[in-house]
Motif scaffolding. Structure first.
Motif, PDB file in Angstrom:
ATOM      1  N   VAL A  49       0.841  -1.194   0.000  1.00  0.00           N
ATOM      2  CA  VAL A  49       0.000   0.000   0.000  1.00  0.00           C
ATOM      3  C   VAL A  49       0.879   1.248   0.000  1.00  0.00           C
ATOM      4  O   VAL A  49       0.619   2.224  -0.720  1.00  0.00           O
ATOM      5  CB  VAL A  49      -0.961   0.000   1.200  1.00  0.00           C
ATOM      6  N   PHE A  50       1.950   1.208   0.784  1.00  0.00           N
ATOM      7  CA  PHE A  50       2.889   2.340   0.821  1.00  0.00           C
ATOM      8  C   PHE A  50       3.539   2.564  -0.544  1.00  0.00           C
ATOM      9  O   PHE A  50       3.584   3.693  -1.060  1.00  0.00           O
ATOM     10  CB  PHE A  50       3.950   2.092   1.897  1.00  0.00           C
ATOM     11  N   PHE A 311      -7.183   2.727   7.033  1.00  0.00           N
ATOM     12  CA  PHE A 311      -6.498   2.669   8.333  1.00  0.00           C
ATOM     13  C   PHE A 311      -5.004   2.934   8.159  1.00  0.00           C
ATOM     14  O   PHE A 311      -4.408   3.714   8.916  1.00  0.00           O
ATOM     15  CB  PHE A 311      -6.724   1.296   8.968  1.00  0.00           C
ATOM     16  N   LEU A 312      -4.383   2.307   7.152  1.00  0.00           N
ATOM     17  CA  LEU A 312      -2.954   2.519   6.914  1.00  0.00           C
ATOM     18  C   LEU A 312      -2.662   3.961   6.522  1.00  0.00           C
ATOM     19  O   LEU A 312      -1.704   4.568   7.009  1.00  0.00           O
ATOM     20  CB  LEU A 312      -2.459   1.577   5.818  1.00  0.00           C
ATOM     21  N   LEU A 313      -3.488   4.518   5.643  1.00  0.00           N
ATOM     22  CA  LEU A 313      -3.257   5.876   5.173  1.00  0.00           C
ATOM     23  C   LEU A 313      -3.528   6.917   6.248  1.00  0.00           C
ATOM     24  O   LEU A 313      -3.063   8.053   6.150  1.00  0.00           O
ATOM     25  CB  LEU A 313      -4.135   6.156   3.958  1.00  0.00           C
ATOM     26  N   GLY A 314      -4.255   6.512   7.283  1.00  0.00           N
ATOM     27  CA  GLY A 314      -4.510   7.419   8.395  1.00  0.00           C
ATOM     28  C   GLY A 314      -3.282   7.674   9.250  1.00  0.00           C
ATOM     29  O   GLY A 314      -3.279   8.574  10.099  1.00  0.00           O
ATOM     30  N   GLY A 315      -2.222   6.893   9.045  1.00  0.00           N
ATOM     31  CA  GLY A 315      -0.935   7.127   9.701  1.00  0.00           C
ATOM     32  C   GLY A 315       0.119   7.382   8.638  1.00  0.00           C
ATOM     33  O   GLY A 315      -0.003   6.919   7.503  1.00  0.00           O
ATOM     34  N   HIS A 316       1.142   8.121   8.967  1.00  0.00           N
ATOM     35  CA  HIS A 316       2.214   8.354   8.000  1.00  0.00           C
ATOM     36  C   HIS A 316       2.999   7.064   7.792  1.00  0.00           C
ATOM     37  O   HIS A 316       3.185   6.287   8.730  1.00  0.00           O
ATOM     38  CB  HIS A 316       3.146   9.467   8.490  1.00  0.00           C
ATOM     39  N   TYR A 317       3.456   6.840   6.572  1.00  0.00           N
ATOM     40  CA  TYR A 317       4.125   5.569   6.265  1.00  0.00           C
ATOM     41  C   TYR A 317       5.391   5.355   7.087  1.00  0.00           C
ATOM     42  O   TYR A 317       5.811   4.208   7.300  1.00  0.00           O
ATOM     43  CB  TYR A 317       4.433   5.479   4.768  1.00  0.00           C
ATOM     44  N   ARG A 318       5.983   6.430   7.603  1.00  0.00           N
ATOM     45  CA  ARG A 318       7.186   6.274   8.425  1.00  0.00           C
ATOM     46  C   ARG A 318       6.896   6.201   9.916  1.00  0.00           C
ATOM     47  O   ARG A 318       7.817   6.229  10.726  1.00  0.00           O
ATOM     48  CB  ARG A 318       8.159   7.425   8.143  1.00  0.00           C
ATOM     49  N   SER A 319       5.619   6.087  10.263  1.00  0.00           N
ATOM     50  CA  SER A 319       5.238   5.949  11.671  1.00  0.00           C
ATOM     51  C   SER A 319       4.730   4.537  11.923  1.00  0.00           C
ATOM     52  O   SER A 319       4.021   3.966  11.092  1.00  0.00           O
ATOM     53  CB  SER A 319       4.121   6.941  12.025  1.00  0.00           C
ATOM     54  N   GLN A 320       5.085   3.980  13.074  1.00  0.00           N
ATOM     55  CA  GLN A 320       4.541   2.682  13.438  1.00  0.00           C
ATOM     56  C   GLN A 320       3.047   2.822  13.718  1.00  0.00           C
ATOM     57  O   GLN A 320       2.599   3.817  14.263  1.00  0.00           O
ATOM     58  CB  GLN A 320       5.259   2.127  14.673  1.00  0.00           C
ATOM     59  N   LEU A 321       2.292   1.805  13.314  1.00  0.00           N
ATOM     60  CA  LEU A 321       0.843   1.807  13.516  1.00  0.00           C
ATOM     61  C   LEU A 321       0.469   0.604  14.366  1.00  0.00           C
ATOM     62  O   LEU A 321       0.933  -0.512  14.121  1.00  0.00           O
ATOM     63  CB  LEU A 321       0.115   1.690  12.172  1.00  0.00           C
ATOM     64  N   ASP A 322      -0.394   0.826  15.357  1.00  0.00           N
ATOM     65  CA  ASP A 322      -0.853  -0.273  16.202  1.00  0.00           C
ATOM     66  C   ASP A 322      -2.232  -0.708  15.711  1.00  0.00           C
ATOM     67  O   ASP A 322      -3.185   0.084  15.734  1.00  0.00           O
ATOM     68  CB  ASP A 322      -0.916   0.165  17.663  1.00  0.00           C
TER      69      ASP A 322
END
Length: 491
Positions: A49-50, A311-322
């Motif tokens: 996705v990234f 959900f993935l796009l709601g965080g920056h690609y260089r940030s860890q997502l829980d």
């Protein structure tokens, strides 16, 4: 020159944000693909996705791209080691199928997932097994240049002869030699040295085997990416992507062998762009940790695949997502609201590039123009997708924007985010609703019925309590009685 704001990307090689200026008419982009021995899990899918978002950013800037995504169907040993079982062969034994069947089955599953997530197809998906002769030639050239040594277990690259080894991982050469591996291989000079060719163990015949100058065996895992990328993109190209875990070992080794092979003193790849981990309960998702969720598991639970992408796009690609149930519930609710609001705007125009979107805007709509500039600024600033989502949602609430201007803004945001809003129906999304999807009046009705049921139970009017439970179930509400009182969720 690209239109709009200058595209800037975070380059892991040097750990800094840089202007991205193509070095050729067509940008070469190599993305590390799957090892097709098992289903890809949700953490794996973040990388694709990234990379897809990056392709959409380049398209937005009218930069032509040729993307290669490899399919690893040989050479990847268990635990990313240089010795031991190949993951494909191990899966074949486990499932009592041939290695060809295993590779074909899990490759198809991978494509099913990327299609469901609206990932743009790569230009080429080379299979490692198709390039083994080229890998042998590549390794032989490194041997000829004096970068290798031979052990009973295979041909190894001597990292002490690679002056910049470990630069990508920000490790000095001595530190990389001492800390890179725990695997013990008799005769290895440096702990960081890696196998270019893995020879068969005495008395053990591999299922996948090729004849080489160093004996029967198979290529090392790192070798395939260097060989296939050069074959399909040229000796030097602009972008290499992958998960941040590859930055510390796999990509370090790719750089070492590639720059030794080329010998021209130039960086093999200009930009190394990595996505961060997906976490679950604050721990990295990995197959080695046991069963991990797949996209198919989310779909089976009633979530739309685009909810996971959102959900993935709601965080920056260089940030860890829980990854949590609450987070994906919120993404599903947001996706449903977006689909509902966009339905009234269809058909949407095609606005895949900045220039095309600008040309479509009504000249008098300054509000829409401002939103378009927000989108451009966000994607140009190292792909700030959360800001694109925020601008999209704000524009849909803005009463000052014209209908035609809004169509252009929505189409442009959708082209960048890849959510497929131009054709997404609410009924497709609404397979599993959460409380966040409900109107306040609906929530009030449910809570009033639950209060009535609680009172009926206190009055020992069990028949009425059961009637109310049935009414709630008809509304798609499941009630659970707990010591702290009743809780509810939508089914």
């Amino acid at each position: 020159m690209t239109s709009g704001q200058q595209l800037r990307l975070y380059n892991s090689l040097g750990r800094r944000i840089m202007d991205f200026v193509p070095s050729a008419d067509v940008v070469g982009m190599y993305s590390c693909g799957p090892t097709v021995y098992h289903f890809a899990h949700l953490g794996n899918m973040r990388a694709y996705v990234f990379a897809d978002t990056l392709r959409r950013a380049l398209r937005w800037k009218a930069i032509p791209v040729r993307q290669v995504v490899n399919i690893t169907d040989v050479g990847h040993a268990v635990a990313d080691s240089d010795t031991g079982e190949d993951k494909i062969e191990m899966a074949a034994a486990r499932e009592e199928r041939s290695v060809e069947e295993i590779a074909a089955f899990y490759t198809k599953a991978f494509f099913d997932d990327t299609t469901a997530l609206n990932v743009l197809p790569a230009d080429v998906y080379p299979r490692a097994t198709e390039y083994v002769p080229d890998m042998i030639e590549f390794a032989a050239r490194l041997e000829e240049l004096g970068y290798t040594y031979l052990l009973p277990s295979g041909l190894y690259f001597d990292t002490s002869k690679s002056p910049g080894y470990g630069t990508l991982a920000l490790l000095d050469l001595e530190g990389q030699r001492e800390g890179a591996r725990v695997e013990q291989i008799e005769g290895r000079i440096n702990k960081s040295d890696f196998a270019l060719w893995r020879t068969e163990e005495p008395g053990v015949r591999r299922v996948m085997r090729w004849k080489s100058p160093w004996g029967w065996g198979a290529p090392g895992w790192h070798l395939e990416c260097s060989v296939m990328s050069m074959a399909l993109l040229g000796q030097h190209f602009d972008i290499h992507t992958g998960g941040v875990d590859h930055r510390e070992l796999h990509h370090v080794n790719e750089i070492a062998q590639s720059e030794a092979y080329l010998g021209d003193g130039q960086p093999w790849v200009r930009f190394w762009v990595h996505n961060e981990f997906l976490l679950m309960n604050n721990a990295k998702i990995a197959k080695s940790s046991g069963p991990v969720p797949r996209l198919a598991d989310l779909v089976e639970a009633g979530y739309h695949p685009m909810a996971y992408r959102l959900f993935l796009l709601g965080g920056h690609y260089r940030s860890q997502l829980d990854f949590t149930t609450n987070a994906v519930d919120a993404a599903q609710a947001t996706l449903r609201r977006l689909a509902g609001r966009v339905e009234a705007l269809r058909p949407l125009p095609v606005a895949e590039t900045y220039d095309a979107a600008r040309a479509l805007l009504p000249p008098e709509d300054k509000v829409a123009a401002a939103y378009l500039e927000h989108l451009d600024a966000a994607i140009a600033a190292d792909m700030a997708t959360p800001k694109i989502l925020a601008a999209l949602q704000e524009s849909l609430r803005d009463t000052d924007i014209s209908a035609e201007g809004l169509r252009v803004v929505v189409a442009a945001a959708d082209a960048l985010l890849g959510l497929g809003l131009a054709g997404l129906e609410v009924r497709e999304v609404d397979r599993r609703r959460s409380a966040a999807d409900l109107d306040p009046a609906e929530v009030e009705l449910i809570e009033r019925k639950i209060a009535d049921r609680t009172q009926a139970r206190m009055d020992r009017n069990w028949g009425r309590a059961d009637e109310i439970r049935a009414e709630l179930e008809a509304l798609g509400v499941q009630v659970t009685d707990t010591p702290a009182g009743p809780t509810w969720e939508l089914t």
